[in-house]
Write a protein that holds these residues in place. Structure first.
Motif, PDB file in Angstrom:
ATOM      1  N   UNK A 108      26.693  40.835  14.347  1.00  0.00           N
ATOM      2  CA  UNK A 108      26.486  42.006  13.372  1.00  0.00           C
ATOM      3  C   UNK A 108      27.288  43.273  13.747  1.00  0.00           C
ATOM      4  N   UNK A 109      27.675  43.360  14.938  1.00  0.00           N
ATOM      5  CA  UNK A 109      28.554  44.373  15.229  1.00  0.00           C
ATOM      6  C   UNK A 109      29.989  44.299  14.568  1.00  0.00           C
ATOM      7  N   UNK A 110      30.626  42.671  14.898  1.00  0.00           N
ATOM      8  CA  UNK A 110      31.708  42.587  14.370  1.00  0.00           C
ATOM      9  C   UNK A 110      31.733  42.471  12.739  1.00  0.00           C
ATOM     10  N   UNK A 111      30.685  42.183  12.193  1.00  0.00           N
ATOM     11  CA  UNK A 111      30.831  42.103  10.684  1.00  0.00           C
ATOM     12  C   UNK A 111      30.647  43.406  10.152  1.00  0.00           C
ATOM     13  N   UNK A 112      29.962  44.541  10.802  1.00  0.00           N
ATOM     14  CA  UNK A 112      29.957  45.854  10.494  1.00  0.00           C
ATOM     15  C   UNK A 112      31.375  46.384  10.464  1.00  0.00           C
ATOM     16  N   UNK A 113      32.102  46.007  11.592  1.00  0.00           N
ATOM     17  CA  UNK A 113      33.461  46.660  11.634  1.00  0.00           C
ATOM     18  C   UNK A 113      34.446  46.136  10.361  1.00  0.00           C
TER      19      UNK A 113
END
Length: 212
Positions: A108-113
């Motif tokens: 989720x974090x990587x996708x948000x970035x």
């Protein structure tokens, strides 16, 4: 390659974020900082695309740091917890491009970035729910209901997905349409509803009950 700046005064979390995001093939951690002032200075020295900032930091708080960094060009994601309501409201007013909970899953974090780096805004569903009491408590825009009535069925579908925190790619997959078509709908929604960014669209969708 997406170049990011990470800032958090908790060294364990900062190191964990750097390890998680640095392991992605298309993301590189250009710099880290332990307070808001250092984050701003690092943003001046290093070329970055996205800054991921703790909303609460010493010396200079995350919101003030976000404002300064956004003036330089990079986009900003705020990291928050469930008890940061007042700061979240201030960050929305500052125009940051996303909110994530500190315990967000790595993907989720990587996708948000990635989403923020490509011009999207991200609002974690859990954060959205947390701030809705504040949003609903205001008088709001008296013309918002009329503008919602002017949306096409497909635009309402896209708005509902935005309210759930979906990225353009996720919306395209869910609605079985091209990602370029999603972008067209998002642009139309911004224009028709008179809001400035995707975060505002998500909040509007939540407030109207479209994404519930």
């Amino acid at each position: 390659m997406i170049r990011i700046l990470l800032a958090d005064d908790q060294s364990l979390l900062l190191n964990a974020l750097a390890t998680i995001l640095g392991a992605e093939d298309d993301i590189t951690v250009a710099a880290t900082a332990v307070n808001g002032a250092e984050a701003v200075e690092k943003a001046r020295v290093h070329r970055i695309d996205v800054a991921v900032l703790d909303i609460r930091m010493p010396v200079l708080d995350g919101i003030a740091a976000a404002r300064a960094i956004m003036e330089m060009g990079p986009r900003v994601i705020m990291l928050t917890t469930f008890d940061d309501d007042v700061l979240i409201h201030s960050a929305i007013d500052a125009g940051v491009h996303g909110f994530l909970l500190k315990d967000a899953e790595p993907d989720v974090l990587a996708g948000a970035v990635r989403a923020v780096a490509h011009g999207e805004s991200v609002l974690a569903p859990a954060v959205t729910g947390r701030v809705m009491q504040w949003v609903r408590g205001g008088a709001g825009d008296p013309d918002a209901g009329k503008r919602l009535d002017e949306l096409t069925a497909r635009e309402r579908d896209v708005l509902a997905e935005i309210g759930r925190g979906a990225t353009n790619a996720e919306i395209a997959a869910t609605l079985f349409i091209a990602e370029t078509t999603v972008k067209t709908h998002v642009s139309s929604l911004l224009s028709k509803l008179g809001v400035r960014d995707r975060v505002a669209l998500a909040l509007l969708a939540q407030r109207a009950g479209i994404s519930s």
